[in-house]
Design a protein around this motif. Sequence first.
Motif, PDB file in Angstrom:
ATOM      1  N   ASP A  54      22.237 -65.015  38.013  1.00  0.00           N
ATOM      2  CA  ASP A  54      21.057 -65.362  38.806  1.00  0.00           C
ATOM      3  C   ASP A  54      21.473 -65.903  40.168  1.00  0.00           C
ATOM      4  OD1 ASP A  54      19.151 -64.574  37.015  1.00  0.00           O
ATOM      5  OD2 ASP A  54      18.790 -66.567  36.179  1.00  0.00           O
ATOM      6  N   ARG A  79      15.865 -69.010  43.386  1.00  0.00           N
ATOM      7  CA  ARG A  79      15.491 -68.327  44.627  1.00  0.00           C
ATOM      8  C   ARG A  79      14.570 -69.181  45.484  1.00  0.00           C
ATOM      9  NH1 ARG A  79      15.241 -61.842  43.084  1.00  0.00           N
ATOM     10  NH2 ARG A  79      17.138 -61.889  41.831  1.00  0.00           N
ATOM     11  N   ALA A  82      15.910 -67.780  37.499  1.00  0.00           N
ATOM     12  CA  ALA A  82      16.012 -66.928  38.688  1.00  0.00           C
ATOM     13  C   ALA A  82      14.966 -67.337  39.726  1.00  0.00           C
ATOM     14  CB  ALA A  82      15.840 -65.461  38.304  1.00  0.00           C
ATOM     15  N   ASN A  97      19.511 -57.600  37.644  1.00  0.00           N
ATOM     16  CA  ASN A  97      19.491 -58.863  36.907  1.00  0.00           C
ATOM     17  C   ASN A  97      18.798 -58.693  35.564  1.00  0.00           C
ATOM     18  OD1 ASN A  97      19.995 -61.548  36.547  1.00  0.00           O
ATOM     19  ND2 ASN A  97      18.639 -62.275  38.142  1.00  0.00           N
ATOM     20  N   SER A 101      20.649 -64.058  43.564  1.00  0.00           N
ATOM     21  CA  SER A 101      19.699 -64.804  44.386  1.00  0.00           C
ATOM     22  C   SER A 101      20.227 -64.990  45.805  1.00  0.00           C
ATOM     23  CB  SER A 101      19.401 -66.171  43.759  1.00  0.00           C
ATOM     24  OG  SER A 101      18.755 -66.031  42.516  1.00  0.00           O
TER      25      SER A 101
END
Length: 244
Positions: free
Chosen positions: A142, A62, A58, A31, A146
Amino acid sequence: MTEILALLTDPTVWAALATLVVMEVVLGIDNLIFISILTNKLPADQQGRARRIGIGLALILRLGLLGTVAIIVQLTEPIFALFGRGFSWRDLILIAGGLFLVWKATKEIHHNVDPDPGPDMFEGSKAGLGFAAAIGQILVLDLVFSIDSIITAVGMTDHVPVMVVAVIVAVAVMLVAANPLARFIQANPTVVMLALGFLLMIGMTLIAEGFGAHVPKGYIYTAMAFSALVEGLNMLARRARRKR
């Protein structure tokens, strides 16, 4: 509180946390490379802000996904079958993310080798549009990374607090490494091509995973490490030639 104290005194929990942190950092490299290459195309005064926003997104994604672990786990259940194989939402997300990554890396490689690439969408009067487009593309990747990261973490531990700590530590490492990595990539054009090659490989790996062909991550990262080592030796050789 009793449950937290029990986790803190359990050696297996600490082992799981250490493993998860390493895994999240390694997965975050993919990433971070994408974010660095993308933000380096923005005007200098927007690059740092774009990286912070991208990495912040990100973290938010997450942590938000960790709050819906039960739903995330269900993403691995087949929703339809094609040619005798069931496809889940996770498979579709990985395939779409892999295709996007292959498209983006191919486009960037073309831009770097084409002697007349034409006007850049990130320059001139379109700088604002370029910033929004960069954040949008970072957000897409992302999301893909994730979901894959959370599903992998769920398979390693059942304790959500352990996953949360691992994610926060990994994102903090990404935040610290973002600017130095971006400057290094920008200062070494050959590293840009190598990083784009990594993105192509990662994209193809995501597509393969989506179609059910498991590719051991160790093979991928070993190849990346060996390529980086060779490029590092080439850089040292070029520096020695310039000194002579």
